[in-house]
Design a protein around this motif. Structure first.
Motif, PDB file in Angstrom:
ATOM      1  N   ASN A 192       6.390  -2.107  -5.462  1.00 21.79           N
ATOM      2  CA  ASN A 192       6.320  -1.230  -6.629  1.00 21.79           C
ATOM      3  C   ASN A 192       7.675  -1.172  -7.337  1.00 21.79           C
ATOM      4  OD1 ASN A 192       3.547  -0.430  -6.644  1.00 21.79           O
ATOM      5  ND2 ASN A 192       3.971   0.708  -4.771  1.00 21.79           N
TER       6      ASN A 192
ATOM      7  N   GLU B 278      -2.515   3.372  -4.511  1.00 20.46           N
ATOM      8  CA  GLU B 278      -1.497   2.318  -4.685  1.00 20.46           C
ATOM      9  C   GLU B 278      -1.003   1.857  -3.327  1.00 20.46           C
ATOM     10  OE1 GLU B 278      -0.674   0.908  -7.410  1.00 20.46           O
ATOM     11  OE2 GLU B 278      -1.328   2.328  -8.940  1.00 20.46           O
ATOM     12  N   ARG B 279      -0.909   0.540  -3.182  1.00 13.64           N
ATOM     13  CA  ARG B 279      -0.277   0.010  -1.992  1.00 13.64           C
ATOM     14  C   ARG B 279       1.168  -0.356  -2.330  1.00 13.64           C
ATOM     15  NH1 ARG B 279      -4.538  -3.827  -1.907  1.00 13.64           N
ATOM     16  NH2 ARG B 279      -3.802  -4.179  -4.024  1.00 13.64           N
TER      17      ARG B 279
END
Ligand SMILES: C[S@@+](CC[C@H](N)C(=O)[O-])C[C@H]1O[C@@H](n2cnc3c(N)ncnc32)[C@H](O)[C@@H]1O
Length: 555
Positions: free
Chosen positions: A326, A179-180
């Motif tokens: 996120n 995940e970035r």
């Protein structure tokens, strides 16, 4: 057989007519015929009249292409026109307009300036130059004047804004493998502007409650088709879009890597390291599914089912850089939508290297309901608020179940909601030894919908609150903002409190004016940025009291 001169002229005038009518595809086809004919007939250098006419046709075809957001081809048209006549004012103007779309503001200003030099007193050239200069300044300084719009209570026409890239960068995140996420690169205080992003595509809808599933799907399909169209027609947009993940496949995510920030920096040249992959609809669809945001912050997959059932106005869009942020149920940034532009402000003081988060959906709900919403995004949130509620799951089980049941009810739910707030307060008292004050506030935030009705009603307060220790409305506002510092409902409540204090009607004895003002200012800062001037905040608060559904009625 070559076209006759008369036929070519006829085609040109038809092209001009359909352009005026806004029939862009048709105009492109007709101008193409005309341009092909002229190019075959004559070279530019030996016929000045024809050269002028072809420049005009190229420039008009560019206009039609810009309207269809076919930016690469439009740019080619104006460049061809300018090769034949480097000071052709209309081509310079349209080139400026394309450069504005591509976030190349200084180059756009150069074009408008040159166009004005050769054709002064053209209002649209002058206005475009003013706009590109304003955009240049905005993207350099991150300073935007939203005063008029905010003073109007966000009801007026939102200002047009340039893109801005503040102290942020994309890195790998700890939320999951591959995940970035977006990170802040220096210490910043709450209210600092971090980025302003323009959408690849956007869809707005004001739809009646009984809108059919089919109609909703048509809107979604149009939205995805628009993303595909933009991707096909602009290499820059495609290269941005293809930095986004299309699904949860870890290997595919790893392959995407971390994009270079140059891709998101406005007003600078950025050379792609390698050519983009071809546009594939299934990939575009996956990207839209995983990364589309709604203005109101509810999950977009849920949106396909729910959003358009809402009778209210809402909007979905794909903003590429913000899509790297996120989710957290207790986020540290707030999203502000100014027209099509998405402003990202720090909603808390942040340290360099902190990951930025915002809420993907309504997080003023208890854990179980938030988990359900998370499922539509295929992840489990592990923010400290979720962990806290997980550790108290047994204690809160009954209240949570009842909350979910009451949420499903219609108008009569206010009474039951207030009863739930009373129950939660009793529970909080029982758990006194185990909870810090800030944990209590986070729990109240999860059940905020149970508190608001009572905060606004003497009747409910008397019915459920008399003789019990219920928190003041200020405590509830602080509870909500402890989870969501830039929450709009809390701002409305704070505005209503301020209004009451101002008019000597305060429900709460401990609500002196300064304190109420300070509270409202804090929320405004998180949501609208620290640049907001006090008179603008005051105007907004008045407008909120005047125009909006205020939580605290004049009871
Ligand atoms: C809009 S994208 C965010 C950017 C994404 N992390 C990436 O690398 O492209 C949404 C996806 O990020 C992941 N994600 C977002 N917030 C998360 C969180 N709090 N915990 C775990 N995964 C999260 C989920 O896979 C989700 O479907």
């Amino acid at each position: 057989m070559h076209m006759q001169e008369e036929d070519a002229k006829e085609i040109r005038s038809r092209a001009n007519e359909v352009l005026l009518r806004g029939e862009w595809e048709e105009a492109i086809a007709l101008y193409s015929q005309y341009i092909d004919h002229c190019s075959a007939q004559i070279t530019f250098s030996n016929n000045a009249e024809l050269k002028k006419s072809v420049c005009m046709a190229l420039s008009n075809r560019a206009e039609a292409r810009i309207r269809l957001r076919d930016l690469d081809n439009a740019l080619q048209d104006v460049n061809n026109a300018l090769q034949a006549d480097p000071i052709h004012p209309k081509s310079l103007y349209w080139k400026g307009r394309i450069l504005l779309e591509l976030h190349r503001y200084s180059l756009a200003s150069d074009c408008f300036r040159l166009a004005i030099n050769h054709q002064p007193n053209t209002t649209e050239f002058q206005e475009s130059l003013e706009k590109s200069r304003r955009f240049e300044l905005q993207c350099k300084t991150g300073s935007y004047d939203l005063s008029d719009w905010i003073c109007s209570g966000l009801m007026g026409r939102p200002p047009e804004c340039a893109e801005y890239l503040g102290p942020v960068e994309i890195r790998y995140s700890d939320v999951g493998v591959g995940e970035r996420g977006l990170f802040v690169t220096k210490d910043v205080e709450a209210g600092t502007l971090l980025a302003v992003s323009k959408p690849v595509a956007i869809a707005r809808a004001i739809l009646p409650e009984a809108f059919s599933e089919n109609a909703r799907m048509v809107i979604w399909k149009d939205f995805v088709t628009e993303i595909e169209r933009v991707a096909k027609r602009s290499t820059k947009m495609l290269s941005r879009i293809y930095t986004l993940a299309e699904d949860d496949d870890v290997e595919r995510k790893k392959k995407l890597g971390v994009p270079h920030m140059g891709l998101f920096r406005p007003d600078v040249e950025y050379e792609l390291e390698r050519p983009c992959d071809p546009v594939v609809m299934s990939r575009v669809l996956g990207i839209a599914d995983l990364n589309t945001l709604t203005e109101k912050g509810c999950s977009v997959k849920k949106l396909a089912a729910d959003l358009y059932c809402s009778s209210e106005n809402d909007c979905i869009g794909l903003w590429v850089l913000p899509a790297f942020v996120n989710h957290s149920c207790s986020p540290n940034t707030a999203r502000l939508h100014v027209g099509d532009s998405l402003f990202l402000h720090a909603s808390r003081d942040l340290k360099a290297g902190e990951e930025l988060t915002f809420a993907y959906f309504d997080v003023l709900l208890p854990l179980g309901m938030r988990r359900e919403l998370c499922k539509t995004w295929s992840f489990v949130c592990r923010c400290h608020r979720c962990e806290l509620e997980q550790s108290l799951a047994e204690d809160l089980k009954g209240i949570e179940a009842e909350f979910a049941r009451v949420c499903d009810k219609g108008r009569e739910r206010e009474m039951e909601m207030s009863r739930l707030a009373v129950k939660l307060e009793e529970k909080l008292r029982q758990m006194r030894g185990r909870l810090k004050d800030k944990d209590k506030q986070l729990l109240r935030a999860s059940f905020a919908k149970a508190y608001w009705p009572m905060c606004g009603s003497c009747v409910l307060m008397k019915r459920w609150g008399s003789g019990r220790q219920m928190p003041s409305i200020e405590t509830v506002i602080d509870a909500v903002t402890s989870a969501l510092p830039g929450d709009e409902t809390a701002l409305c409540a704070a505005a209503a409190v301020l209004d009451k204090v101002n008019r000597g009607l305060s429900l709460s004895p401990q609500g002196p004016f300064q304190e109420a003002m300070h509270r409202a200012f804090g929320i405004c800062k998180a949501l609208y940025g620290k640049q907001m001037k006090p008179h603008v905040i005051k105007a907004l608060i008045h407008a909120l009291v005047r125009n909006r559904g205020i939580i605290v009625p004049n009871s």
